[in-house]
Design a protein around this motif. Structure first.
Motif, mmCIF file in Angstrom:
data_model
loop_
_atom_site.group_PDB
_atom_site.id
_atom_site.type_symbol
_atom_site.label_atom_id
_atom_site.label_comp_id
_atom_site.label_asym_id
_atom_site.label_seq_id
_atom_site.Cartn_x
_atom_site.Cartn_y
_atom_site.Cartn_z
ATOM 1 N N ASP A 56 1.306 5.854 -1.132
ATOM 2 C CA ASP A 56 0.413 6.921 -1.492
ATOM 3 C C ASP A 56 0.555 7.225 -2.883
ATOM 4 O O ASP A 56 1.264 6.512 -3.663
ATOM 5 C CB ASP A 56 0.852 8.176 -0.535
ATOM 6 C CG ASP A 56 2.172 8.312 -0.690
ATOM 7 O OD1 ASP A 56 3.129 8.128 -1.754
ATOM 8 O OD2 ASP A 56 2.926 9.110 0.265
ATOM 9 N N THR A 57 -0.126 8.151 -3.149
ATOM 10 C CA THR A 57 0.022 8.603 -4.749
ATOM 11 C C THR A 57 1.044 9.005 -5.313
ATOM 12 O O THR A 57 1.124 9.046 -6.514
ATOM 13 C CB THR A 57 -1.379 9.573 -5.265
ATOM 14 O OG1 THR A 57 -0.973 10.798 -4.198
ATOM 15 C CG2 THR A 57 -2.572 9.044 -4.673
ATOM 16 N N CYS A 87 -3.014 4.455 -2.443
ATOM 17 C CA CYS A 87 -4.090 4.639 -1.399
ATOM 18 C C CYS A 87 -4.256 6.299 -1.532
ATOM 19 O O CYS A 87 -3.534 7.076 -1.232
ATOM 20 C CB CYS A 87 -3.425 4.491 0.029
ATOM 21 S SG CYS A 87 -3.163 2.853 0.209
ATOM 22 N N ARG A 88 -5.270 6.507 -2.125
ATOM 23 C CA ARG A 88 -5.793 8.163 -1.998
ATOM 24 C C ARG A 88 -6.218 8.587 -0.572
ATOM 25 O O ARG A 88 -6.569 7.461 0.161
ATOM 26 C CB ARG A 88 -6.847 8.471 -3.090
ATOM 27 C CG ARG A 88 -6.155 8.284 -4.444
ATOM 28 C CD ARG A 88 -7.308 8.229 -5.600
ATOM 29 N NE ARG A 88 -6.746 8.190 -6.806
ATOM 30 C CZ ARG A 88 -6.393 7.152 -7.346
ATOM 31 N NH1 ARG A 88 -6.164 5.927 -6.634
ATOM 32 N NH2 ARG A 88 -5.988 6.867 -8.380
ATOM 33 N N ARG A 125 -3.563 1.841 5.799
ATOM 34 C CA ARG A 125 -2.192 2.312 5.777
ATOM 35 C C ARG A 125 -1.986 3.326 6.957
ATOM 36 O O ARG A 125 -0.859 3.803 7.288
ATOM 37 C CB ARG A 125 -2.276 3.282 4.493
ATOM 38 C CG ARG A 125 -1.042 3.738 3.951
ATOM 39 C CD ARG A 125 -1.135 4.423 2.724
ATOM 40 N NE ARG A 125 -0.549 5.707 2.698
ATOM 41 C CZ ARG A 125 0.625 6.033 2.879
ATOM 42 N NH1 ARG A 125 1.638 5.104 3.556
ATOM 43 N NH2 ARG A 125 1.114 7.227 2.841
ATOM 44 N N GLU A 150 -8.505 6.514 1.704
ATOM 45 C CA GLU A 150 -8.898 5.197 1.425
ATOM 46 C C GLU A 150 -7.803 4.265 2.304
ATOM 47 O O GLU A 150 -6.829 4.618 2.711
ATOM 48 C CB GLU A 150 -8.712 4.890 0.097
ATOM 49 C CG GLU A 150 -9.812 5.493 -0.952
ATOM 50 C CD GLU A 150 -9.349 5.404 -2.509
ATOM 51 O OE1 GLU A 150 -10.109 5.619 -3.131
ATOM 52 O OE2 GLU A 150 -8.142 5.037 -2.780
ATOM 53 N N TRP A 151 -8.312 3.065 2.427
ATOM 54 C CA TRP A 151 -7.444 1.820 2.864
ATOM 55 C C TRP A 151 -6.773 2.548 4.223
ATOM 56 O O TRP A 151 -5.683 2.766 4.461
ATOM 57 C CB TRP A 151 -6.147 1.910 1.821
ATOM 58 C CG TRP A 151 -6.576 0.939 0.804
ATOM 59 C CD1 TRP A 151 -6.606 1.548 -0.448
ATOM 60 C CD2 TRP A 151 -6.460 -0.452 0.241
ATOM 61 N NE1 TRP A 151 -6.863 0.635 -1.505
ATOM 62 C CE2 TRP A 151 -6.892 -0.799 -0.746
ATOM 63 C CE3 TRP A 151 -6.088 -1.371 1.371
ATOM 64 C CZ2 TRP A 151 -6.930 -1.695 -1.538
ATOM 65 C CZ3 TRP A 151 -6.310 -2.938 0.633
ATOM 66 C CH2 TRP A 151 -6.546 -2.869 -0.597
ATOM 67 N N ASN A 152 -7.862 2.467 5.278
ATOM 68 C CA ASN A 152 -7.237 2.794 6.440
ATOM 69 C C ASN A 152 -6.234 1.848 7.038
ATOM 70 O O ASN A 152 -5.554 2.366 7.999
ATOM 71 C CB ASN A 152 -8.572 2.605 7.293
ATOM 72 C CG ASN A 152 -9.649 3.730 7.302
ATOM 73 O OD1 ASN A 152 -9.315 4.784 6.685
ATOM 74 N ND2 ASN A 152 -11.026 3.590 7.337
ATOM 75 N N LEU A 159 0.752 -1.157 0.064
ATOM 76 C CA LEU A 159 -0.044 0.088 -0.009
ATOM 77 C C LEU A 159 0.814 1.341 -0.034
ATOM 78 O O LEU A 159 1.875 1.425 0.984
ATOM 79 C CB LEU A 159 -0.935 0.043 1.061
ATOM 80 C CG LEU A 159 -1.949 -1.125 1.420
ATOM 81 C CD1 LEU A 159 -2.572 -1.276 2.839
ATOM 82 C CD2 LEU A 159 -2.715 -1.430 0.393
#
Length: 134
Positions: A46-47, A62-63, A70, A66-68, A44
């Motif tokens: 980040d952008t 993971c924007r 992370r 999203e995807w807690n 996972l």
């Protein structure tokens, strides 16, 4: 001089790998670190790791919001910053900086396992190194 740190965490939220670069480098500098986990686990990120030519199959971007899961990564960085002051390191050489980071990663893994990594009734593993602060 500033530095950037990229870490890989396993399912127990232990640091399994790391790489660092000078602060002026792009996040994609760390793609070789991520590439070595292809077929082993999902990463996972980040952008900042998005590539115009296409992203790696095992990398999930993971924007914000999203995807807690992370948040485990952010909590790890927060613990290292709060307990060891890792944002205030001063070194004369890059090798000294890298060695200090390696020491922090090893110490982190040892201290979060001090009392074991037993999951609670919800299956969550609670990690803390606060009691080791000086």
């Amino acid at each position: 001089m500033g530095g950037k740190l990229c870490i890989a965490l396993n399912k127990l939220a232990l640091i399994t790998d790391r790489d660092c670069a000078t602060a002026n480098r792009h996040d994609q500098t760390f793609l070789p670190l991520l590439d070595c986990y292809d077929g082993q686990m999902i990463i996972l990120t980040d952008t900042g790791f998005h590539q115009a030519k296409g992203d790696l199959d095992h990398v999930m971007l993971c924007r914000r919001g999203e995807w807690n899961v992370r948040m485990i990564v952010e909590t790890t960085f927060s613990m290292m910053t709060q307990v060891w002051g890792s944002k205030e390191m001063r070194h004369r050489t890059w090798e000294g900086f890298e060695a200090h980071l390696a020491y922090l990663m090893a110490a982190f893994n040892i201290l979060v396992q001090w009392d074991g990594l037993e999951p609670d009734e919800n299956g969550r593993i609670h990690r803390s190194i606060a009691r080791f602060t000086l």
